[in-house]
Design an enzyme around this catalytic site. Structure first.
Site, short mmCIF file in Angstrom:
data_model
loop_
_atom_site.label_atom_id
_atom_site.label_comp_id
_atom_site.label_asym_id
_atom_site.label_seq_id
_atom_site.Cartn_x
_atom_site.Cartn_y
_atom_site.Cartn_z
N ASP A 262 43.27 62.62 140.22
CA ASP A 262 43.24 63.99 140.70
C ASP A 262 41.93 64.13 141.48
O ASP A 262 41.06 63.26 141.40
CB ASP A 262 43.27 64.94 139.50
CG ASP A 262 42.98 66.37 139.89
OD1 ASP A 262 43.66 66.89 140.79
OD2 ASP A 262 42.06 66.97 139.30
N ASP B 86 40.04 67.77 142.63
CA ASP B 86 39.19 68.89 142.21
C ASP B 86 39.03 68.93 140.69
O ASP B 86 40.01 68.97 139.95
CB ASP B 86 39.80 70.21 142.69
CG ASP B 86 39.68 70.38 144.18
OD1 ASP B 86 38.60 70.76 144.65
OD2 ASP B 86 40.68 70.11 144.88
#
Length: 216
Positions: A8, A10
């Site tokens: 991922d 953020d």
């Protein structure tokens, strides 16, 4: 056998999420509204369809404000906050060790590619990644598994050959739904949230080598 790591972005690679929450929380307080983490968490790791913090004061609290000006102000404050933010502890070492071990590395993010590219260039980590899957490349972002399924396809591997590195409940839900073994490295914000999917939690990534992580 794990052949790839899919990250991922953020909150996982760089903690943009703590800054967003604090900036919004401070802005809401100026209007006499408390923004709870439980409410804000609805948009963590996904898009703003479930909860839009830019319009919430208008739609739910009926406060008269210029939404465009409010959004600009929030984004400027966030940019200032992020000026000193860097890679989360352990991320660079993990990327380096994964490459040295011959693993493929993918990115699966609900953010736009434009947003991701700004930080990829600033942090100097673009060359570690073999594929980039973002909000621009799918119909549905997390918690839908589409981003992870697309990353698997682009990397040419099966779900049981990849490990997801996540930080949020929405992200973990997406990775697990796609069939990936999921490691969660929560940040200051997401460590306070409930996770309802099966995963392995790593609270201090910098204490793990790639071999430690693969053995979890």
């Amino acid at each position: 056998m794990i052949k790839a790591l899919i990250f991922d972005f953020d909150g996982t690679i760089i903690d943009t999420e703590t800054a967003w929450y604090n900036v919004f929380k401070d802005a809401y307080a100026q209007y006499g509204v408390e923004l709870s983490l439980a409410t804000y968490a609805k948009c963590l790791g996904t898009n703003l369809q479930t909860f839009n913090p830019y319009t919430y004061l208008v739609t739910h609290h009926h406060i008269q404000l210029d939404v465009e000006a409010f959004q600009t102000s929030i984004q400027q404050r966030h940019a200032q906050w992020m000026e000193t933010e860097t890679l989360r502890p352990g991320i660079l070492t993990l990327l380096q060790q994964a490459k040295e071990a011959g693993l493929k590395i993918g990115l699966a993010s609900s953010s736009s590619r434009q947003w991701i590219d700004v930080y990829m260039d600033r942090l100097g980590i673009r060359h570690y990644f073999d594929c980039f899957c973002s909000a621009d490349t799918v119909t549905n972002v997390k918690p839908d598994p589409e981003l992870y399924l697309q990353a698997l396809e682009q990397l040419g591997i099966e779900a049981d050959e990849a490990m997801a590195i996540e930080d949020s409940p929405n992200g973990a839900q997406a990775a697990v739904a796609a069939g990936l073994y999921t490691v969660v490295i929560p940040n200051e914000i997401t460590k306070q949230l409930p996770f309802n999917t099966k995963h392995h939690t790593v609270t201090a990534l910098e204490q793990y080598t790639i071999h430690d992580l693969l053995a979890t």
